[in-house]
Design an enzyme around this catalytic site. Structure first.
Site, PDB file in Angstrom:
ATOM      1  N   GLU A   1       0.835  -1.193   0.000  1.00 19.01           N
ATOM      2  CA  GLU A   1       0.000   0.000   0.000  1.00 19.01           C
ATOM      3  C   GLU A   1       0.877   1.252   0.000  1.00 19.01           C
ATOM      4  O   GLU A   1       1.969   1.274   0.561  1.00 19.01           O
ATOM      5  CB  GLU A   1      -0.902   0.003   1.245  1.00 19.01           C
ATOM      6  CG  GLU A   1      -1.815   1.215   1.335  1.00 19.01           C
ATOM      7  CD  GLU A   1      -2.492   1.361   2.681  1.00 19.01           C
ATOM      8  OE1 GLU A   1      -3.561   1.998   2.732  1.00 19.01           O
ATOM      9  OE2 GLU A   1      -1.959   0.855   3.688  1.00 19.01           O
TER      10      GLU A   1
ATOM     11  N   LYS B   1     -10.091   1.995  -1.371  1.00 22.63           N
ATOM     12  CA  LYS B   1     -10.059   1.690   0.060  1.00 22.63           C
ATOM     13  C   LYS B   1     -11.368   2.153   0.682  1.00 22.63           C
ATOM     14  O   LYS B   1     -11.825   3.283   0.447  1.00 22.63           O
ATOM     15  CB  LYS B   1      -8.877   2.364   0.736  1.00 22.63           C
ATOM     16  CG  LYS B   1      -8.643   1.910   2.173  1.00 22.63           C
ATOM     17  CD  LYS B   1      -7.328   2.451   2.722  1.00 22.63           C
ATOM     18  CE  LYS B   1      -7.021   1.912   4.115  1.00 22.63           C
ATOM     19  NZ  LYS B   1      -5.716   2.403   4.623  1.00 22.63           N
TER      20      LYS B   1
ATOM     21  N   CYS C   1      -5.147  -2.762   3.457  1.00 24.04           N
ATOM     22  CA  CYS C   1      -4.697  -2.536   4.836  1.00 24.04           C
ATOM     23  C   CYS C   1      -5.835  -2.589   5.857  1.00 24.04           C
ATOM     24  O   CYS C   1      -6.297  -3.664   6.227  1.00 24.04           O
ATOM     25  CB  CYS C   1      -3.952  -1.202   4.905  1.00 24.04           C
ATOM     26  SG  CYS C   1      -2.965  -0.984   6.413  1.00 24.04           S
TER      27      CYS C   1
END
Length: 516
Positions: free
Chosen positions: A266, A341, A375
């Site tokens: 990321e 995300k 993440c």
């Protein structure tokens, strides 16, 4: 209907793709053809046309729809021969449609009773065969209803009924038509569609072989996927070209190992801030958007040149004046997709003003369906559950953490996602330092490849892991057949046992409420 009238109708009929405007006509035809069964919901209908418009066909007489068929492409080896209709079609939503599959699955075919006897079903079956040839599929599989069986169920068991239809001692409007169109019987399926009262829940599994099928070079090890994870070192650089050089170095190595996928961490492009003018974090992060065309061009080129699918970490992009953290999947055929995300950390909100995505995607690749959780997204089990319900067998988790505690949150949650969903999970992060980049100056990572925790897999459910905080590459072969075996025969089967009746998971996708 008289022969002369039939001949006049046949001259005026037309085969075309189904459109959204056909919803009312199609559902009315379903009610007429399948008495007592529910027609398509609007969401099912829209999903079919979105996921595979070419597979949804109808026949018109003038402006009236008098026959139709619906289908999707799957890897039939991913299922059991006795898999029910709901599993094979995702309950009619066909989110499991896979352009890289090997089988065309016919999920429905119907002809208006007033227009039967005109060989309309043959036209639809021939159209399906042409579709199978176009996509170089091995075969067509259909689960055929047995709508006349209820008339004989008191005197004939299902095997006897099917045998009499095959020998032409009895007539069944579906099975008789399928056999006459070149399909052969593979199996009788109980509990195929329990709402089908006419068939008493039974169906026949039939097959048509595409003898024009050409074996694909990569089909030899179709169930093995080799993945590489790059534990990438953040270091000061002087140009985008230097960044590209470091990325190509690792893609080249992963390709030398004949990997099917390589995943970067990321926020990998924050390395570019090391040569840009120092600004406030919220201003600096937005400058990265200027490099989006170069970033996309670079990884498209690398994916094609090195014949590898690349999850290129994540990159910050601006769309409609909003900043997003986006992970890209670059396929080796030159196409790419994006995963935004969804869960934004407090730090990302405070320093940069990052906005949330609103959809978890599942991507078709030449090695099956995969998904990306960026993440923090890995710490929310619902997203992984949704992705796996849509067919993902491998979850890639590019992350970026600054210390061991933060890293362990990602690691432990990733291992939980692998166990509870019985899938493979790959995590990778950055190491090294960027002293002049505010809010992203230090990094901690130990990349790893996780499996379910059971007899079939590696001890401790870790297939491979990197040395902590050292720039390196790890790789591993993953056997997708083991996932299938584990779900069917595992010591515990959390995927199959997840539904207990008193709780459920629903999600909104494009304004449509879906349930896992």
């Amino acid at each position: 209907m008289k022969t002369i009238e039939q001949q006049n109708i046949i001259k005026k009929i037309k085969l075309r793709k189904i459109t959204l405007n056909d919803y009312k006509a199609i559902t009315e035809l379903q009610i007429c053809c399948f008495v007592g069964m529910k027609p398509w919901s609007e969401s099912q209908f829209k999903n079919m046309l979105t996921n595979f418009p070419e597979g949804q066909l109808c026949i018109l007489y003038g402006r009236k729809i008098i026959a139709s068929s619906c289908s999707l492409i799957i890897n039939f080896d991913d299922y059991n021969e006795s898999s029910p209709w709901n599993e094979l079609t995702d309950s009619g939503n066909i989110s499991n449609h896979n352009l890289y599959g090997d089988t065309l699955y016919g999920m429905e075919i119907m002809v208006d009773p007033k227009y039967q006897g005109m060989k309309l079903s043959r036209r639809l079956y021939e159209a399906r065969k042409e579709l199978a040839k176009k996509y170089n599929l091995k075969k067509i599989i259909i689960g055929g209803r047995l709508p006349n069986y209820h008339k004989y169920s008191d005197t004939l068991d299902i095997e006897s009924y099917v045998e009499k239809v095959i020998s032409k001692n009895l007539y069944d409007p579906v099975l008789t038509a399928q056999l006459s169109n070149g399909f052969s019987l593979r199996k009788i399926l109980p509990n195929y569609m329990v709402t089908d009262k006419e068939s008493c829940g039974y169906a026949t599994l039939l097959e048509w072989i595409n003898y024009n099928h050409q074996n694909k070079p990569q089909a030899i090890n179709a169930h093995y996927v080799r993945v590489s994870a790059i534990q990438y070192q953040m270091r000061a650089i002087k140009s985008f070209e230097e960044f590209a050089k470091h990325c190509e170095f690792f893609v080249d190595i992963a390709s030398d190992y004949r990997s099917d996928f390589v995943v970067f961490p990321e926020m990998i492009t924050l390395q570019l801030l090391s040569f840009l003018d120092h600004k406030q974090p919220s201003e600096a992060i937005r400058e990265l958007n200027n490099y989006t065309p170069q970033y996309e061009s670079l990884f498209i080129h690398l994916a094609i040149k090195y014949n590898i699918n690349i999850i290129a970490g994540s990159h910050f992009v601006i769309e409609d004046e909003k900043l997003y953290n986006v992970s890209y999947l670059f396929r080796r055929d030159g196409t790419f997709d994006k995963q935004y995300k969804i869960h934004i950390t407090p730090s990302e909100k405070k320093w940069w003003g990052v906005q949330s995505g609103n959809q978890i995607k599942v991507f078709d690749t030449d090695k099956g369906k995969v998904a990306i959780l960026i993440c923090y997204d890995a710490e929310f089990p619902e997203l992984a559950r949704i992705a796996v319900s849509k067919g993902a067998k491998i979850l890639f988790i590019p992350f970026n953490t600054d210390d061991r505690r933060a890293y362990l949150r990602v690691r432990y949650c990733a291992q939980a996602r692998a166990i509870e969903n019985q899938v493979y999970v790959i995590i990778t992060g950055c190491v090294g330092n960027l002293p002049d980049v505010e809010n992203l100056d230090v990094h901690f990572s130990q990349s790893a490849i996780f499996t379910p925790s059971d007899v079939e897999f590696h001890r401790e459910a870790i297939a491979s892991e990197a040395t902590p905080n050292a720039e390196m590459l790890i790789y591993q072969d993953l056997d997708l057949n083991l996932l299938k075996r584990n779900r069917e025969l595992g010591s515990v089967q959390p995927w199959n046992d997840r539904a207990q009746g008193f709780y459920k998971l629903t999600f909104d996708e494009d304004g449509i409420i879906k349930e896992v």
